[in-house]
Write an enzyme that holds these catalytic residues in place. Structure first.
Site, PDB file in Angstrom:
ATOM      1  N   TYR A 108      20.359 107.024  73.828  1.00 18.72           N
ATOM      2  CA  TYR A 108      20.377 105.855  72.953  1.00 18.72           C
ATOM      3  C   TYR A 108      20.423 106.327  71.500  1.00 18.72           C
ATOM      4  CZ  TYR A 108      18.948 101.841  70.259  1.00 18.72           C
ATOM      5  OH  TYR A 108      18.915 100.849  69.322  1.00 18.72           O
ATOM      6  N   GLU A 197      24.498 100.162  66.969  1.00 18.83           N
ATOM      7  CA  GLU A 197      23.868 100.816  68.121  1.00 18.83           C
ATOM      8  C   GLU A 197      24.919 101.350  69.092  1.00 18.83           C
ATOM      9  OE1 GLU A 197      20.364  98.714  70.139  1.00 18.83           O
ATOM     10  OE2 GLU A 197      22.035  98.164  71.413  1.00 18.83           O
TER      11      GLU A 197
END
Ligand code: GDP
Ligand code: MN
Length: 387
Positions: A108, A197
């Site tokens: 992530y 993101e």
């Protein structure tokens, strides 16, 4: 403003972040064609403004064009229901057909604005592919953060630290990941993001570092200076009521309760919702008609609020400063005629020409209209009406 994954991928690519080749399609045939062109494993992905697609069955690995035909057919004819959509789900109009990759590990990487620190923060985690909120709740130590200066950007030592946290020891892979982190930080700053993101960033079996899913949100107040982002805007994916409100210069925010709030001014909206909650009610929304209330604006405001079947009562809380109370009363009367009130409307007016406003409302004798003496009285009355 939000954009689709395929648009976020485009921005990543322009910033030098490696992304697998892909094509956006709107029909099953085009999806099959795209598969044939790629000629090997593909991943078919619904392009919607909601995450959790994988779990919902709207991200599918397809080995053959036949599998792609099936997956695309399913996605374009079913509404996607995920944790982020609500039970009614959302329709899928576009699909991304992307080159499939052999994943070794998922990571992530995200940047958000830390309002408390007044700086952007980059967060990375070895637990990629899953929702970051979940990781934060279950294992907060698995998320490593670096705050950076909006003008100086992410520093080399910070990049090194984040790559270390991801456990990327291979020199080539570390270098590739560094490029990704720098690219993402740069996009966040130069495009005025509120969120940027990559989840997951993956390491493939052959050692490549690739971004295979991306999500970006942009600060609405800065969109005016980004022509490229303006062109990416897809109004069909936004909340219809919020769009209609914007057209009339109204600010509308949908919430979960059953009391509609029609107010003038953001501060007044906050205190109106506070006092509703204090008396045991739950706001269904708030609609801010702004400083200058017009008959057209107020009519549209009621139309928007009353179109929501959740709304069982409305609190109109207007302070006549720039707007005069009698103008507001006239707007209310016009809205009652035009829209028709199907639920109780509690009205609290205060300020300039309030006596005249009260007379007007009394004369109009609108059945569903309940006058209130002050804000506490209004909150009690509307809560009692929906109880
Ligand atoms: P999201 O569920 O909406 O976040 O959609 P993602 O694009 O992140 O996909 C969800 C998951 O599907 C990823 O975490 C991967 O595990 C898997 N996935 C997506 N693309 C590929 C791919 O090209 N190859 C493989 N093997 N898995 C993929
Ligand atoms: Mn994802």
């Amino acid at each position: 403003m939000k954009v689709h994954e395929y648009q976020a991928r485009e921005l990543l690519e322009n910033a030098g972040v490696p992304v697998p080749a892909s094509k956006v399609v709107e029909t099953v045939e085009a999806a099959v064609n795209a598969h044939e062109k790629i000629g090997r494993l593909v991943v078919v992905k619904a392009q919607v403004f909601a995450g959790g697609r994988g779990k919902a069955g709207f991200v599918k690995l397809c080995k053959t064009p036949q599998e792609t035909e099936q997956a695309a057919g399913f996605m374009l004819s079913n509404r996607m229901v995920s944790k982020q959509t609500g039970p009614e789900g959302i329709a899928v109009k576009k699909l991304l057909v992307a080159e499939g990759v052999d994943i070794e590990s998922e990571y992530y990487v995200g940047v958000v604005l830390d309002r408390a620190k007044g700086a952007p923060v980059m967060m990375v985690s070895r637990e990629g592919g899953v929702e970051i909120e979940e990781v934060a709740a279950r294992n907060p130590d698995a998320i490593v953060k670096e705050w950076f200066h909006p003008h100086l950007g992410l520093q080399n030592f910070q990049v090194a630290k984040l790559i270390g946290a991801l456990g990327l020891t291979d020199k080539e892979q570390a270098k590739a990941a560094g490029k990704v982190l720098r690219g993402l930080a740069k996009i966040f700053i130069t495009k005025d993001c509120s969120l940027a993101e990559i989840n997951p960033l993956v390491r493939t079996k052959s050692g490549q570092i690739l971004a295979i899913d991306a999500k970006m949100n942009f600060d609405d107040s800065a969109i005016f200076r980004h022509r490229d982002l303006q062109e990416m805007h897809d109004p069909s994916e936004e909340n219809e009521a919020e769009l209609r409100a914007k057209e009339f210069d109204l600010t509308y925010i949908a919430l979960d309760g059953n009391i509609g709030c029609l107010v003038n001014g953001a501060g007044l909206a906050m205190s109106t919702m506070d006092i509703i909650k204090l008396h045991g009610g739950e706001p269904a929304n708030f609609l801010d008609v702004g400083g200058s209330v017009t008959t057209e604006g107020a009519t549209e405001a009621f139309r928007i609020i009353l179109a929501d079947p959740k709304v069982k009562g409305v609190l109109v809380n207007i302070f006549g400063g720039i707007a005069k109370c009698d103008t507001v009363a006239e707007a209310l009367i016009a809205a009652a005629k035009e829209v028709g009130f199907n639920v109780p409307i509690v009205v609290r007016l205060e300020g300039t020409n309030v006596e005249r406003a009260r007379e007007l409302l009394k004369e109009a004798a609108i059945k569903q209209l309940i006058p209130a003496d002050d804000l506490t009285d209004a909150a009690k009355k509307v809560c009692a009406q929906v109880a």
